[in-house]
Motif scaffolding. Structure first.
Motif, PDB file in Angstrom:
ATOM      1  N   ALA A  79     -74.864  44.086  32.576  1.00  0.00           N
ATOM      2  CA  ALA A  79     -73.675  43.253  32.766  1.00  0.00           C
ATOM      3  C   ALA A  79     -74.073  41.822  33.114  1.00  0.00           C
ATOM      4  N   ALA A  80     -75.115  41.678  33.931  1.00  0.00           N
ATOM      5  CA  ALA A  80     -75.611  40.341  34.263  1.00  0.00           C
ATOM      6  C   ALA A  80     -76.148  39.654  33.006  1.00  0.00           C
ATOM      7  N   SER A  81     -76.823  40.411  32.145  1.00  0.00           N
ATOM      8  CA  SER A  81     -77.323  39.854  30.885  1.00  0.00           C
ATOM      9  C   SER A  81     -76.164  39.365  30.024  1.00  0.00           C
ATOM     10  N   THR A  86     -72.436  32.802  29.390  1.00  0.00           N
ATOM     11  CA  THR A  86     -72.580  31.499  30.030  1.00  0.00           C
ATOM     12  C   THR A  86     -73.136  30.499  29.018  1.00  0.00           C
ATOM     13  N   GLY A  87     -74.142  30.953  28.244  1.00  0.00           N
ATOM     14  CA  GLY A  87     -74.686  30.089  27.186  1.00  0.00           C
ATOM     15  C   GLY A  87     -73.630  29.700  26.178  1.00  0.00           C
ATOM     16  N   VAL A 122     -68.844  46.694  35.777  1.00  0.00           N
ATOM     17  CA  VAL A 122     -69.458  45.935  34.685  1.00  0.00           C
ATOM     18  C   VAL A 122     -68.685  44.640  34.442  1.00  0.00           C
ATOM     19  N   THR A 123     -67.379  44.739  34.379  1.00  0.00           N
ATOM     20  CA  THR A 123     -66.555  43.562  34.127  1.00  0.00           C
ATOM     21  C   THR A 123     -66.649  42.565  35.280  1.00  0.00           C
ATOM     22  N   ALA A 124     -66.635  43.054  36.505  1.00  0.00           N
ATOM     23  CA  ALA A 124     -66.694  42.163  37.661  1.00  0.00           C
ATOM     24  C   ALA A 124     -68.023  41.397  37.709  1.00  0.00           C
ATOM     25  N   VAL A 125     -69.125  42.081  37.472  1.00  0.00           N
ATOM     26  CA  VAL A 125     -70.434  41.414  37.475  1.00  0.00           C
ATOM     27  C   VAL A 125     -70.484  40.367  36.361  1.00  0.00           C
ATOM     28  N   THR A 126     -70.022  40.738  35.181  1.00  0.00           N
ATOM     29  CA  THR A 126     -70.036  39.808  34.051  1.00  0.00           C
ATOM     30  C   THR A 126     -69.169  38.584  34.337  1.00  0.00           C
ATOM     31  N   LEU A 164     -70.661  36.107  36.999  1.00  0.00           N
ATOM     32  CA  LEU A 164     -71.691  35.226  36.446  1.00  0.00           C
ATOM     33  C   LEU A 164     -71.085  34.207  35.494  1.00  0.00           C
ATOM     34  N   GLU A 165     -70.097  34.628  34.705  1.00  0.00           N
ATOM     35  CA  GLU A 165     -69.429  33.686  33.797  1.00  0.00           C
ATOM     36  C   GLU A 165     -68.669  32.606  34.558  1.00  0.00           C
ATOM     37  N   LEU A 166     -68.281  32.901  35.776  1.00  0.00           N
ATOM     38  CA  LEU A 166     -67.570  31.919  36.590  1.00  0.00           C
ATOM     39  C   LEU A 166     -68.544  31.000  37.317  1.00  0.00           C
ATOM     40  N   LEU A 167     -69.535  31.578  37.969  1.00  0.00           N
ATOM     41  CA  LEU A 167     -70.435  30.797  38.807  1.00  0.00           C
ATOM     42  C   LEU A 167     -71.357  29.869  38.016  1.00  0.00           C
ATOM     43  N   VAL A 168     -72.102  30.438  37.095  1.00  0.00           N
ATOM     44  CA  VAL A 168     -73.157  29.670  36.431  1.00  0.00           C
ATOM     45  C   VAL A 168     -72.599  28.512  35.594  1.00  0.00           C
TER      46      VAL A 168
END
Length: 184
Positions: free
Chosen positions: A75-77, A83-84, A133-137, A140-144
């Protein structure tokens, strides 16, 4: 929310977490300064494409793990790959459109990292529950991209709205963390 409509019973913590996440995202949207992105120099565009190795490497680690750890790493991946996509899309908004765009490194970043994000997200869902899975994704999509947007593109908040934006950020991250922590 979709799970609730499908008949799954959500507890108070789940609804409170979803409400905090939703309110946080709304606050971030209404406080964002809508100005165009600052152009990203060509070397930075290639660096963004080369950064594809980060979600790939993390995803390969996730494929070797088992259980919840595998789901979280995959999920982080996915979150890092998307993010990219977000960063390349933001940078490309400052570029002229034309047929030459098909050879542009930012367009290829969107394509490659978009596919990777989708694949890693699907693999994460095979190994873990959808809420985690959704929360982790999403976190990261919010923070980075938010932090990198401030640095790379001169993004910011409307004048006088910084405290509201910080509150939105805290609510969104807090809601996401609570969803991960309390997910069944």
């Amino acid at each position: 929310v979709v799970a609730a409509f499908r008949g799954q019973r959500l507890g108070r913590r789940d609804w409170a977490s979803l409400a905090a996440l939703g309110a946080g995202l709304v606050l971030l949207c209404v406080t964002a300064d809508p100005r165009p992105a600052a152009p990203l120099a060509l070397p930075g565009q290639w660096v963004l494409l080369a950064a594809t190795v980060v979600p790939v490497a993390l995803g390969l680690v996730g494929l070797r793990l088992r259980g919840r750890a595998a789901a979280a790493v995959l999920a982080a991946s996915a979150g890092l790959a998307w993010t990219g996509v977000a960063l390349a899309s933001r940078a490309f908004s400052a570029e002229p459109l034309g047929w030459s765009a098909l050879a542009h490194p930012l367009v290829w970043t969107v394509v490659v990292q978009g596919v990777l994000g989708t694949v890693f997200f699907a693999l994460a869902l095979q190994r873990g529950d959808v809420t985690t899975v959704t929360a982790v994704t999403f976190m990261l999509e919010l923070l980075v991209p938010s932090l990198l947007g401030l640095w790379l593109f001169g993004d910011g908040v409307l004048p006088g709205q910084a405290p509201v934006a910080v509150l939105g950020f805290v609510l969104a991250v807090g809601g996401t963390v609570a969803l991960v922590r309390f997910a069944e």
